[in-house]
Enzyme design. Structure first.
Site, PDB file in Angstrom:
ATOM      1  N   ASP A 479      64.628  58.565  60.308  1.00 25.70           N
ATOM      2  CA  ASP A 479      65.854  58.569  59.514  1.00 25.70           C
ATOM      3  C   ASP A 479      65.570  57.860  58.191  1.00 25.70           C
ATOM      4  OD1 ASP A 479      68.375  58.127  58.402  1.00 25.70           O
ATOM      5  OD2 ASP A 479      69.332  57.794  60.347  1.00 25.70           O
ATOM      6  N   HIS A 480      65.613  58.611  57.098  1.00 21.34           N
ATOM      7  CA  HIS A 480      65.225  58.060  55.802  1.00 21.34           C
ATOM      8  C   HIS A 480      66.245  57.048  55.271  1.00 21.34           C
ATOM      9  CE1 HIS A 480      62.482  57.782  52.640  1.00 21.34           C
ATOM     10  NE2 HIS A 480      62.817  58.812  51.892  1.00 21.34           N
ATOM     11  N   ARG A 481      67.418  56.958  55.879  1.00 23.82           N
ATOM     12  CA  ARG A 481      68.383  55.920  55.506  1.00 23.82           C
ATOM     13  C   ARG A 481      67.914  54.544  55.959  1.00 23.82           C
ATOM     14  NH1 ARG A 481      73.553  58.278  58.435  1.00 23.82           N
ATOM     15  NH2 ARG A 481      71.922  58.392  60.032  1.00 23.82           N
TER      16      ARG A 481
END
Length: 505
Positions: A479-481
């Site tokens: 998850d790039h968040r």
């Protein structure tokens, strides 16, 4: 003069039938113009239908769950209006006598003044009946004002930012000859204003995920309102957390995020065409299993709501495989997966961000101090992900036995819901099937997943010669968040080293 009028379903777009999911009024209620009376739902949206005039409800003619279409009667109301047919006749007579017709602001509810935020026409434009001419914005909603007559715009009497009210002149229109005028559509339930150049305003974007029907007061700055319009969000559906209920930037963003992760958002996505495949040849229809349906819905949500990054790597597992074969010679059968599980947990201890989940607000990260791994398993009924708990506390042989029992229970449909809960990170292994690489989907609420493909031998240059090297392809989706590329790279590098050196005890 009191008259009993029927309120019918107006034109709500390209729907033949819609379902009644909520009735918002009761017999005997007194309602005002624009008060919501029922909530409808279709596959693209939910929407509230407002009352077109003021009166007392005498009868409700729909029930929750009914499917209704345009012109179906919703309820009856006792209204203080003159006979509709006579007013309609007077309106048409007035229009036929007039060449230059002023178009003024109609009754838009309990607002003294309302701001012009868009002018949708220009001088010289030729308009048809009900073409929108301006957009107004109040603290409750934005609305477009349509022209009640066809013709050419002669002049425009308002400007952007003007505050206008009931009866303010918007523009003058030169009407087309009477024989070309579009018949003014009247229904027994539609209120007729006393001024022939006014028509009830229509709110825009009724097919949006969130209905644009007016639901109540909303207070926000012009910049928030502008952003909401660009996103297609109805501010009246948002509860403000600012002073006196003012809608803040964070309120709007949180609302949009909630919509994006909801079923309504998924259902609002473009649909593939419906095709009769039997016309091309023989077909067979097979019903999806319950697991297929549940996992499909969950994975769709994960794919849509998580910004995925997938990072690939290959690791030399000559040393690991030599140890595994040594144990096999001693009668201990170990699959490569148990080695990967131990190495993965050791890596997670140094990269706790990968063993975490976002909280409900999406603003905090919950770090898990336990090390449970989800193991994706193929079963006759579909994909399931049971959880192996406390991996760091178990030996390779313990893990091998537990994996065998868990896999057996999965195939025999003996796993309980609790057996598939509490994972910190998931492993999806296709090593026993084949393939060189794939991009696994993060299994929310986790923030990462490790994909394993089939190992293969490839020649590796050692400085003097090419030597055969057993190579294991890895794919880490995250998850790039929560995880950026540098963190992902460091994680993969350490996992690679741990596996290559068989350093997982």
């Amino acid at each position: 003069m009191m008259n009993i009028k029927n309120i019918v379903l107006p034109d709500i777009g390209d729907f033949y039938e819609v379902e009644v999911i909520e009735i918002l009024v009761n017999v005997g209620d007194k309602i005002n113009t624009n008060d919501s009376i029922v909530t409808l739902e279709k596959d693209k949206s939910s929407m509230e239908i407002p009352s077109p005039f003021t009166g007392i409800i005498t009868k409700i003619k729909v029930n929750i769950g009914d499917k209704i279409k345009q012109n179906d009667i919703i309820l009856s109301i006792a209204s203080e209006y003159s006979e509709i047919q006579n007013i309609n006749k007077n309106i048409k007579n007035e229009i036929s006598k007039t060449e230059i017709i002023p178009v003024v602001v109609p009754n838009i509810g309990d607002f003294d003044e309302i701001e012009v935020i868009e002018i949708l026409v220009s001088v010289g434009d030729e308009l048809s009946v009900e073409d929108s001419i301006i957009t107004l914005e109040s603290d409750k909603a934005s609305m477009e004002i349509p022209t009640p007559v066809a013709g050419k715009v002669i002049n425009i009497n308002v400007a952007l930012g003007d505050k206008i009210s009931l009866g303010t002149l918007i523009l003058n229109i030169k009407s087309i000859a009477e024989e070309t005028l579009t018949e003014i559509k009247m229904q027994s339930s539609t209120p007729i204003p006393s001024n022939p150049t006014t028509l009830m305003p229509v709110t825009t974007n009724i097919n949006q995920i969130v209905s644009e029907a007016i639901r109540g007061n909303s207070h926000a700055s012009p910049s928030i309102r502008k952003l909401a319009r660009e996103l297609g969000v109805n501010l009246s559906y948002i509860t403000g957390t600012g002073r006196k209920g003012r809608i803040l930037d964070t309120d709007l963003k949180s609302h949009v995020k909630q919509i994006m992760t909801s079923d309504n958002f998924n259902s609002a996505l473009p649909k593939p065409p419906i095709i009769d495949f039997s016309k091309f040849g023989d077909t067979e229809t097979i019903k999806l299993s319950k697991i297929n349906k549940l996992s499909g819905k969950h994975l769709t949500t994960c794919w849509l709501s998580i910004p995925h990054v997938t990072q690939f790597d290959e690791v030399n597992i000559n040393q690991m495989e030599a140890y595994r074969q040594e144990q096999k010679a001693n009668g201990i059968k170990l699959t490569p997966l148990v080695f990967i599980m131990k190495a993965l947990v050791q890596t997670l201890k140094n990269h706790l961000r990968f063993n975490a989940s976002l909280d409900e607000s999406g603003e905090n990260l919950i770090i898990k101090k336990y090390f449970n791994l989800g193991i994706a398993m193929d079963t006759p009924k579909g994909l399931i992900v049971p959880v192996i708990r406390d991996v760091e506390k178990k030996s390779l042989t313990d893990l091998a036995k537990e994996l065998f029992e868990t896999s057996k229970n999965a195939r025999e449909n003996k796993l309980k819901p609790a057996d598939m809960q509490g994972s910190g990170l998931t492993i999806s292994s296709l090593g026993g099937i084949g393939g060189t690489q794939f991009t696994p989907i993060v299994n929310a609420p986790e923030v990462a997943i490790l994909g394993i493909s089939r190992s293969y031998f490839k020649p590796t240059w050692n400085g003097e010669n090419f030597i055969p090297t057993l190579t294991l392809p890895l794919a880490l989706s995250y998850d790039h968040r929560v995880i950026d590329g540098a963190q992902g790279g460091r994680f993969m590098a350490e996992l690679n080293t741990t596996l290559r050196e068989a350093n997982y005890d």
